[in-house]
Write a protein that holds these residues in place. Structure first.
Motif, PDB file in Angstrom:
ATOM      1  N   LEU A 147     -65.406  89.167 -42.778  1.00 52.27           N
ATOM      2  CA  LEU A 147     -64.114  88.810 -42.165  1.00 52.27           C
ATOM      3  C   LEU A 147     -63.859  87.307 -42.243  1.00 52.27           C
ATOM      4  CD1 LEU A 147     -61.648  89.825 -40.570  1.00 52.27           C
ATOM      5  CD2 LEU A 147     -62.938  89.385 -38.481  1.00 52.27           C
ATOM      6  N   LEU A 148     -64.870  86.504 -41.903  1.00 53.46           N
ATOM      7  CA  LEU A 148     -64.718  85.045 -41.947  1.00 53.46           C
ATOM      8  C   LEU A 148     -64.377  84.584 -43.369  1.00 53.46           C
ATOM      9  CD1 LEU A 148     -67.436  83.198 -39.813  1.00 53.46           C
ATOM     10  CD2 LEU A 148     -64.959  83.170 -39.510  1.00 53.46           C
ATOM     11  N   GLU A 149     -65.092  85.144 -44.343  1.00 59.05           N
ATOM     12  CA  GLU A 149     -64.850  84.776 -45.747  1.00 59.05           C
ATOM     13  C   GLU A 149     -63.382  84.970 -46.104  1.00 59.05           C
ATOM     14  OE1 GLU A 149     -67.435  87.186 -48.118  1.00 59.05           O
ATOM     15  OE2 GLU A 149     -68.764  85.503 -48.587  1.00 59.05           O
ATOM     16  N   LEU A 151     -60.763  85.249 -43.978  1.00 52.99           N
ATOM     17  CA  LEU A 151     -59.792  84.529 -43.145  1.00 52.99           C
ATOM     18  C   LEU A 151     -59.723  83.050 -43.478  1.00 52.99           C
ATOM     19  CD1 LEU A 151     -60.349  85.970 -39.542  1.00 52.99           C
ATOM     20  CD2 LEU A 151     -58.403  86.341 -41.048  1.00 52.99           C
ATOM     21  N   LEU A 152     -60.823  82.487 -44.011  1.00 54.00           N
ATOM     22  CA  LEU A 152     -60.857  81.046 -44.244  1.00 54.00           C
ATOM     23  C   LEU A 152     -59.917  80.666 -45.375  1.00 54.00           C
ATOM     24  CD1 LEU A 152     -64.663  80.501 -43.757  1.00 54.00           C
ATOM     25  CD2 LEU A 152     -62.851  79.436 -42.399  1.00 54.00           C
TER      26      LEU A 152
ATOM     27  N   LEU B  20     -63.929  73.530 -39.559  1.00 52.68           N
ATOM     28  CA  LEU B  20     -63.502  74.384 -40.668  1.00 52.68           C
ATOM     29  C   LEU B  20     -64.578  74.426 -41.762  1.00 52.68           C
ATOM     30  CD1 LEU B  20     -61.186  76.131 -41.690  1.00 52.68           C
ATOM     31  CD2 LEU B  20     -60.076  74.078 -42.581  1.00 52.68           C
ATOM     32  N   ALA B  27     -69.965  81.345 -43.605  1.00 50.38           N
ATOM     33  CA  ALA B  27     -69.514  82.480 -44.415  1.00 50.38           C
ATOM     34  C   ALA B  27     -70.210  82.485 -45.769  1.00 50.38           C
ATOM     35  CB  ALA B  27     -67.994  82.438 -44.584  1.00 50.38           C
ATOM     36  N   LEU B  53     -64.917  83.394 -34.149  1.00 53.31           N
ATOM     37  CA  LEU B  53     -63.859  84.376 -33.873  1.00 53.31           C
ATOM     38  C   LEU B  53     -63.299  84.184 -32.473  1.00 53.31           C
ATOM     39  CD1 LEU B  53     -65.182  87.720 -35.401  1.00 53.31           C
ATOM     40  CD2 LEU B  53     -63.729  85.973 -36.434  1.00 53.31           C
ATOM     41  N   CYS B  80     -57.266  80.749 -39.100  1.00 51.46           N
ATOM     42  CA  CYS B  80     -58.304  79.723 -39.217  1.00 51.46           C
ATOM     43  C   CYS B  80     -57.740  78.311 -39.209  1.00 51.46           C
ATOM     44  CB  CYS B  80     -59.160  79.957 -40.460  1.00 51.46           C
ATOM     45  SG  CYS B  80     -60.393  81.236 -40.196  1.00 51.46           S
TER      46      CYS B  80
END
Lengths: 155, 155
Positions: A147-149, A151-152, B20, B27, B53, B80
């Motif tokens: 998910l993080l991958e 969203l970034l 960031l 990730a 998150l 993000c």
């Protein structure tokens, strides 16, 4: 981005699977957790790796970690013996009914909100059925890293 | 088995590191969390991936994930952006002072108890100083997978 874009195949285990073998699978695959399915292959719970520790460490030691000092090295080496002969259903947290599961058309923020609220490193993704099916089949799972991958923003 | 046997090199970030970039590191390396160090390279906190998150998803959506439905896709893609220009210290949970850290001679059960109690997927390992040093240097970190691998009996 929707849940079905992010969902990927993920190891599943049954409620009656052997807890010790399941702990090995978690460690060998270096997974943050596993999806637990019922006899119809419907996802019913997530078993996070941390739950294995909560199961094998005596409650009074968790309440006061300084008490761990009284344990000898040999005893510590046998910690995982408490998993032998146990089923996954015995190891799950008592509130495991609150399964982190999203439908295939869930948005990224819905997935993030559920993961954050459930403190779960992985969520199961099931077919969207317009809320009609009580038990829709699972199509995959999403880890917090997946998910993080996504969203970034691109660097 | 003692903490120094299990400790391995682990990515560290500073309290003033860019949030960031830190999320990207988590990730890309598929890590369960990162160790945060102060300006003297002493570990001061663990930043778990789930905390990212919790930072980017608005509080009222976490309280009631069904409210996430009101968010459009475009808005989700900008989630993000709230990390941009923020430092790690801004993103850490409010109770981050409770650092999951063990001394080099901690036993496996001490490590397991601390991880379970702190709900942390990773702990920092510092030099043993007989409790005399306020701020002993860090020698590495242990993830929950490292610990499970070592605790499980040979199959």
């Amino acid at each position: 981005v929707r849940a079905h874009d992010l969902a990927r195949e993920f190891p599943i285990v049954g409620l009656d699977s052997d807890a010790l073998q399941v702990a090995r699978l978690l460690a060998e695959r270096r997974l943050p957790g596993l999806i637990v399915v019922d006899s119809d292959q419907h996802p019913v719970a997530v078993l996070p790796a941390s739950q294995i520790l909560r199961f094998i460490v005596p409650g009074y030691v968790q309440d006061d970690p300084t008490l761990a000092r009284v344990y000898g090295e040999k005893h510590a080496d046998r910690l995982c013996e408490s998993l032998a002969g146990r089923a996954v259903r015995d190891v799950l947290p008592k509130d495991w009914q609150r399964l982190p599961v999203v439908e295939a058309d869930a948005t990224a923020i819905e997935i993030a909100a559920l993961m954050a609220a459930a403190h779960s490193p992985v969520v199961a993704v099931v077919e969207s059925k317009g809320g009609k099916s009580q038990n829709p089949p699972m199509i995959g799972a999403i880890t917090i890293t997946d998910l993080l991958e996504r969203l970034l923003p691109a660097s």
